[in-house]
Design a protein around this motif. Structure first.
Motif, PDB file in Angstrom:
ATOM      1  N   MET A 149       0.733  -1.174   0.166  1.00  0.00           N
ATOM      2  CA  MET A 149       0.016  -0.130  -0.122  1.00  0.00           C
ATOM      3  C   MET A 149       1.234   0.781   0.067  1.00  0.00           C
ATOM      4  O   MET A 149       1.674   0.967   0.215  1.00  0.00           O
ATOM      5  N   ARG A 150       0.854   2.280  -1.260  1.00  0.00           N
ATOM      6  CA  ARG A 150       1.619   3.074  -0.928  1.00  0.00           C
ATOM      7  C   ARG A 150       1.193   4.101   0.222  1.00  0.00           C
ATOM      8  O   ARG A 150       0.103   4.777   0.609  1.00  0.00           O
ATOM      9  N   VAL A 151       2.413   4.667   1.006  1.00  0.00           N
ATOM     10  CA  VAL A 151       1.695   6.146   1.591  1.00  0.00           C
ATOM     11  C   VAL A 151       3.247   7.040   1.593  1.00  0.00           C
ATOM     12  O   VAL A 151       4.433   6.925   1.405  1.00  0.00           O
ATOM     13  N   PRO A 152       2.810   7.472   0.225  1.00  0.00           N
ATOM     14  CA  PRO A 152       3.344   9.085  -0.380  1.00  0.00           C
ATOM     15  C   PRO A 152       4.329   9.486   0.423  1.00  0.00           C
ATOM     16  O   PRO A 152       3.325  10.554   1.453  1.00  0.00           O
ATOM     17  N   GLY A 153       5.729  10.085   0.651  1.00  0.00           N
ATOM     18  CA  GLY A 153       6.232  10.796   1.957  1.00  0.00           C
ATOM     19  C   GLY A 153       6.000   9.615   2.711  1.00  0.00           C
ATOM     20  O   GLY A 153       6.961  10.414   3.983  1.00  0.00           O
ATOM     21  N   GLY A 154       5.576   8.905   3.026  1.00  0.00           N
ATOM     22  CA  GLY A 154       5.604   8.109   4.366  1.00  0.00           C
ATOM     23  C   GLY A 154       4.900   8.873   5.309  1.00  0.00           C
ATOM     24  O   GLY A 154       5.676   8.620   6.906  1.00  0.00           O
ATOM     25  N   PHE A 155       3.506   9.777   5.142  1.00  0.00           N
ATOM     26  CA  PHE A 155       3.178  10.307   6.303  1.00  0.00           C
ATOM     27  C   PHE A 155       1.304  10.444   5.122  1.00  0.00           C
ATOM     28  O   PHE A 155       0.930  10.460   4.674  1.00  0.00           O
ATOM     29  N   PHE A 209       3.369   0.201   3.443  1.00  0.00           N
ATOM     30  CA  PHE A 209       2.206  -0.827   4.202  1.00  0.00           C
ATOM     31  C   PHE A 209       2.517  -2.472   3.613  1.00  0.00           C
ATOM     32  O   PHE A 209       1.224  -2.242   2.414  1.00  0.00           O
ATOM     33  N   ASP A 210       3.159  -2.724   3.828  1.00  0.00           N
ATOM     34  CA  ASP A 210       2.814  -4.300   3.072  1.00  0.00           C
ATOM     35  C   ASP A 210       1.993  -5.184   4.080  1.00  0.00           C
ATOM     36  O   ASP A 210       2.285  -5.947   5.199  1.00  0.00           O
ATOM     37  N   ILE A 211       0.828  -5.398   3.401  1.00  0.00           N
ATOM     38  CA  ILE A 211       0.063  -6.592   3.884  1.00  0.00           C
ATOM     39  C   ILE A 211       0.077  -8.309   3.461  1.00  0.00           C
ATOM     40  O   ILE A 211      -0.443  -8.495   2.369  1.00  0.00           O
TER      41      ILE A 211
END
Length: 355
Positions: free
Chosen positions: A28-34, A63-65
Motif C-alpha cells: 500500500m502506497r504511503v507517499p512521503g511516508g506520512f 504498508f506491506d500486508i
C-alpha cells in the motif's frame, strides 16, 4: 491451489509474490511516508479479513500486508478504492487515468494501475526534526503526480537535511533539503559554538577571528546543513527563507553493482527540482525506445551515459542563479572479484548423517 498465476501482472498491481505458492503481499502506497492515523483501520481490516493478520513497514515506507490469497486480490482491490482516491488522487492530485503520461482508463476497483514509480520515501523533515531544512511530505506530494502512475521505474528518496537519514544517496533520484545561511555579526557574541558544531558534525568551514571576535566562513564547502543555526545561542546564524535542494543521482543497492549516488544539482530551488523530474518520463522512454522494462533510473543513466542524460533531463529547465550542475559524473561500483583460489561451493561438502 491449482491455478495459473501471471505473477508479473499481479506485481504491476502492487502485489508481490511470496514463498508460499498462491499467496501475495500487498504494498500500500504511503507517499512521503506520512498519512492520517485514521487509515490504520484500513490496514487492520485488510490484514485481518484477507491477510494473515500481520503487516510490515516496507523499506519504501509502504504498508506491506502479507498472506493474501490470490483469489482474494479482487476483493482487496475493491476495498482499496476509497484509500487510493483519497491518498493518491485527492491528497497528491494524481491523475489515475494517465499512465506513463498516456491516457488510460483506470477502473477504481482494480487497485493500483502500476508499481513502476515507487512510493516516494521521506524522513520527517522540518515537520518535526530540528535538523530539517524542508517539509519533505509536501515536496513528495508535489512530485507524485509527475511520476505516478507510470510503468517506467524510478525510486525517489527525500531527506530533510544533509544528515541524509532517508538514504538519498542510495536511490535513483535522491533529494536533500539544504539551506543557505545568513550571518548577523551584530548579534554574534564570539562564543565559537557554531565553529565547534561545524568541526564536530559538518565540513569545518567556520573559524573564529581572534582579533574581531567574529566568524569567518569558507563558503565553497558549506553543505547547507544548518548546524551553525542550531548551535548559536544568539541567533547570529539564520536560514534564508527560500528552500534549496541537493539532488543525488544514480545510487542503488543490489547484489551485483551496488553504489553510492553522486551529486547532480546543488542549491536548486523547488521549481528546478520539479521541472527536472517532469523530464524523467521522456528520458526513460527515450532510453528504452518507449518499451518499459523493470529497470530503475541508475541503470537507465548507465545505458544513455551521463552527458545524454543531462541533455534530456535539463531540457527546458530554467536553473535558478545559485544552482550548480555537475559537469561530469563517475560512479564507483562495488566489484565482486576474488583474489583467492576458492574452490566451487559443491567441493566444500561436509559428510553428515545423510551420508
Amino acid at each position: 491451489m491449482n491455478q495459473d498465476i501471471n505473477v508479473k501482472k499481479v506485481r504491476i498491481n502492487c502485489f508481490r509474490q511470496s514463498k508460499v505458492p498462491g499467496y501475495f503481499m500487498l504494498q500500500m502506497r504511503v507517499p512521503g511516508g506520512f498519512i492520517d492515523a485514521k487509515y490504520l483501520s484500513v490496514i487492520e481490516h485488510i490484514a485481518k479479513t484477507w491477510g494473515d493478520g500481520n503487516f510490515h513497514f516496507g523499506t519504501r515506507q509502504t504498508f506491506d500486508i502479507t498472506g493474501i490469497a490470490y483469489e482474494n486480490i479482487p476483493a482487496v482491490n475493491e476495498y482499496l478504492e476509497a484509500y487510493i482516491k483519497e491518498i493518491d488522487a485527492q491528497d497528491c492530485e494524481v491523475d489515475m487515468n494517465m499512465i506513463s503520461h498516456e491516457p488510460a482508463e483506470w477502473d477504481p476497483q482494480s487497485g493500483y494501475p502500476t508499481i513502476g514509480a515507487r512510493n516516494i520515501t521521506a524522513c520527517i523533515g522540518n515537520y518535526h526534526c530540528i535538523c530539517g531544512n524542508c517539509n519533505t511530505f509536501e515536496l513528495a506530494k508535489k512530485i507524485e503526480p509527475i511520476i505516478f502512475p507510470s510503468h517506467y521505474h524510478i525510486k525517489i528518496n527525500i531527506a530533510g537535511c544533509p544528515n541524509d537519514c532517508n538514504k538519498a544517496h542510495l536511490c535513483d533520484f535522491g533529494i536533500i533539503g539544504v539551506a543557505r545561511m545568513v550571518y548577523h555579526p551584530e548579534r554574534c557574541i564570539g562564543c565559537g559554538a557554531c565553529v565547534r558544531a561545524c568541526e564536530k558534525g559538518s565540513t569545518r568551514v567556520l573559524k573564529l577571528n581572534e582579533n574581531t571576535g567574529k566568524i569567518e566562513k569558507d563558503a565553497c564547502c558549506c553543505i547547507g546543513c544548518g548546524e551553525c543555526v542550531k548551535a548559536c545561542p544568539a541567533s547570529a546564524w539564520t536560514r534564508q527563507p527560500e528552500k534549496f535542494y541537493r539532488v543525488i543521482l544514480g545510487g542503488r543497492t543490489g547484489r551485483q553493482t551496488p553504489r553510492t549516488g553522486k551529486m547532480f544539482l546543488n542549491w536548486a530551488t523547488e521549481d528546478v527540482v520539479l521541472s527536472v523530474l517532469k523530464n524523467w518520463q521522456k528520458f526513460s522512454a527515450w532510453v528504452m525506445d518507449y518499451k518499459p522494462e523493470y529497470l530503475h533510473g541508475g541503470h537507465l543513466i548507465d545505458r544513455a551515459g551521463y552527458k545524454k542524460f543531462k541533455e534530456i533531463i535539463l531540457e527546458g529547465v530554467e536553473l535558478n542563479p545559485e544552482c550548480l550542475v555537475a559537469e561530469d559524473m563517475f560512479w564507483q561500483e562495488t566489484e565482486y572479484r576474488s583474489n583467492f583460489n576458492v574452490k566451487p561451493l559443491e567441493m566444500h561438502h561436509h559428510a553428515g548423517p545423510q551420508d
